[in-house]
Enzyme design. Structure first.
Site, PDB file in Angstrom:
ATOM      1  N   TYR A 240      29.122  32.681  37.947  1.00  0.00           N
ATOM      2  CA  TYR A 240      29.971  32.795  36.762  1.00  0.00           C
ATOM      3  C   TYR A 240      29.455  33.960  35.935  1.00  0.00           C
ATOM      4  CZ  TYR A 240      33.394  31.019  33.484  1.00  0.00           C
ATOM      5  OH  TYR A 240      34.508  30.873  32.706  1.00  0.00           O
TER       6      TYR A 240
ATOM      7  N   GLU B 266      30.806  35.920  32.837  1.00  0.00           N
ATOM      8  CA  GLU B 266      31.528  36.409  31.659  1.00  0.00           C
ATOM      9  C   GLU B 266      30.901  37.686  31.119  1.00  0.00           C
ATOM     10  OE1 GLU B 266      31.911  33.572  28.567  1.00  0.00           O
ATOM     11  OE2 GLU B 266      33.679  32.621  29.452  1.00  0.00           O
TER      12      GLU B 266
ATOM     13  N   ASP C  71      53.155  50.982  36.113  1.00  0.00           N
ATOM     14  CA  ASP C  71      52.865  49.802  36.924  1.00  0.00           C
ATOM     15  C   ASP C  71      53.108  50.187  38.385  1.00  0.00           C
ATOM     16  OD1 ASP C  71      52.776  47.390  38.279  1.00  0.00           O
ATOM     17  OD2 ASP C  71      53.763  46.263  36.676  1.00  0.00           O
TER      18      ASP C  71
ATOM     19  N   THR D 149      48.294  45.742  41.100  1.00  0.00           N
ATOM     20  CA  THR D 149      47.657  44.701  41.898  1.00  0.00           C
ATOM     21  C   THR D 149      46.829  45.392  42.970  1.00  0.00           C
ATOM     22  OG1 THR D 149      49.633  44.581  43.274  1.00  0.00           O
ATOM     23  CG2 THR D 149      49.447  42.970  41.500  1.00  0.00           C
TER      24      THR D 149
ATOM     25  N   LYS E 107      49.412  44.190  48.374  1.00  0.00           N
ATOM     26  CA  LYS E 107      50.585  45.007  48.708  1.00  0.00           C
ATOM     27  C   LYS E 107      50.151  46.221  49.551  1.00  0.00           C
ATOM     28  CE  LYS E 107      53.201  43.463  44.641  1.00  0.00           C
ATOM     29  NZ  LYS E 107      52.212  42.921  43.689  1.00  0.00           N
TER      30      LYS E 107
ATOM     31  N   ARG F 136      44.154  39.361  46.606  1.00  0.00           N
ATOM     32  CA  ARG F 136      45.078  39.079  45.517  1.00  0.00           C
ATOM     33  C   ARG F 136      44.338  39.195  44.187  1.00  0.00           C
ATOM     34  NH1 ARG F 136      49.861  36.543  47.114  1.00  0.00           N
ATOM     35  NH2 ARG F 136      50.427  36.956  44.954  1.00  0.00           N
TER      36      ARG F 136
END
Length: 441
Positions: A76, A78, A222, A248, A251, A257
């Site tokens: 984790y 952050e 985008d 992203t 694609k 992803r």
């Protein structure tokens, strides 16, 4: 070895492994959760045996898959590299820096943030960085080929902000930049998005940049669909023109992803603050690692060849469809995507897409500009060439693909399931001769 046709739907149960079958590809999963292991195996067979033409899908490499499943999942983290809220980040910081350095080098940007969980949160971070609730924002209308997060009404971006939309011309299917300019100068949006989900033509980033400067707006490109084409030099880059680039990482880029935000140095702090702590907690470190792998792969000469083959295949497929009398939005394509208007074929897009799925040709139903039908039952289907190009199919195969689509649409209109079964067997045969990267044989 050619696999037998295995039509499947969302309700098709995963088949049991036959007697004497090879050891499972995921032995720990098979031992811990046989039911889920069977579903994964069924999806592997489906991805191996079908022709995947959805333009937003692709096959990642085995290396990307491995990176996605590493012990980085256990951390984790952050914050950002060198500025974490948790200890024990000595390795994680190096992983994230590797990904951001590779993104900066590949796309030629000042700053890259690889933490967004997906494209929609990435776009939300842009709004958080540059706009206040109630401000006017501008993007392409969803029915014209835009994205939900570009200010469309049913999205949070259309609820929290005042969205105004531009479209395409009825006669050409192309963006009318005189209309875009008039709209921008009249409405004075804080943010202008260019790019979308069903745009088969080259995006004129320079024209958008000129309009954004005149309107005093932040320009966001985008490039979620075309990032791999940009990285491979098969589409012009928005970097010299846009204030922020959102994408992203799957694609055409062939990564996991996830998503990235890239920008000029002057916007780096605003973007980073919007992603964390503005919208997200700890990044998904295993995804960050897989993004780093995908960016490394995209920097290789072979990927540049891949990007250009994606476009060549799309153009060849579009030409073959035109030869068979199909109506293509804008008359063809410049990129990886072809949008087919089936109005003249007397069959709805959804009916055609479901029939083609039964034939092993996986597409999605899609609205077309000025579509008279409802969004959930539109007139078009959307297809693309990233996945089939990843399997090694070339321009010499596109006539056969167009023929399958032609026969499948005709069978959808008449309800000829036998014809769909014949196509399914032909598709499985060709797919068996072109294995999918990363998918167990």
């Amino acid at each position: 070895m050619t696999r037998p046709p295995t039509p499947a739907t969302a309700t098709t149960p995963a088949p049991e492994a036959p007697a004497g079958a090879a050891a499972p590809a995921h032995p720990a999963l098979a031992a811990a959760d046989p039911e889920l292991a069977r579903l994964v195996a069924a999806e592997e067979r489906l991805q191996a045996d079908t022709l995947r033409l959805i333009p937003s899908e692709n096959y990642v490499s085995a290396a990307v898959l491995e990176a996605s499943g590493t012990v980085l999942q256990n951390k984790y983290s952050e914050g950002y590299a060198g500025r974490r809220y948790y200890e024990g980040q000595q390795v994680i910081d190096q992983v994230e820096r590797l990904a951001t350095d590779r993104a900066r080098a590949l796309f030629g940007v000042d700053h890259a943030n690889v933490q967004p969980y997906s494209g929609s949160p990435a776009n939300l971070a842009v709004y958080l960085a540059f706009a206040q609730p109630g401000d006017t924002v501008m993007g392409m209308a969803l029915p014209m080929g835009g994205h939900l997060t570009h200010g469309w009404g049913v999205s949070a971006t259309g609820s929290w902000f005042r969205g105004v939309q531009y479209g395409v011309r009825r006669d050409t299917g192309l963006i009318d930049f005189d209309e875009v300019r008039d709209l921008a100068l009249r409405e004075r949006p804080k943010v202008i998005f260019c790019g979308g989900t069903a745009l088969p033509r080259t995006i004129d980033f320079a024209a958008f940049a000129g309009i954004a400067r005149e309107a005093g707006a932040v320009l966001v490109a985008d490039i979620a669909h075309i990032a791999g084409l940009v990285a491979g030099g098969a589409h012009p880059s928005p970097v010299p023109h846009a204030d922020v680039v959102s994408t992203t990482t799957h694609k055409t880029l062939r990564g996991p992803r996830g998503a990235m935000l890239m920008c000029r140095e002057e916007h780096a702090k605003a973007i980073d603050k919007a992603v964390f702590p503005g919208l997200q907690g700890g990044p998904h470190n295993q995804t960050t690692a897989a993004i780093a792998v995908a960016l490394h792969e995209a920097a290789q000469p072979a990927f540049r060849d891949y990007a250009h083959r994606v476009v060549a295949n799309a153009r060849a497929l579009a030409a073959a469809l035109l030869d068979r009398g199909f109506d293509l939005v804008s008359g063809g394509t410049d990129n990886h995507l072809v949008l087919i208007d089936l109005t003249g074929r007397d069959v709805p897009g959804k009916t055609a897409a479901k029939a083609l799925d039964r034939a092993g040709v996986v597409v999605n139903h899609n609205t077309v500009p000025y579509d008279p039908r409802r969004p959930f039952d539109p007139s078009g289907i959307r297809i693309g060439t990233p996945s089939l190009t990843s399997r090694g199919l070339g321009t010499e195969h596109m006539a056969a693909v167009a023929d399958w689509i032609d026969r499948g649409v005709a069978a959808a209109r008449t309800g000829d399931e036998d014809a769909l079964a014949v196509i399914r067997a032909e598709v499985a045969d060709l797919m068996g001769r072109h294995p999918a990267p990363g998918v167990p044989a």
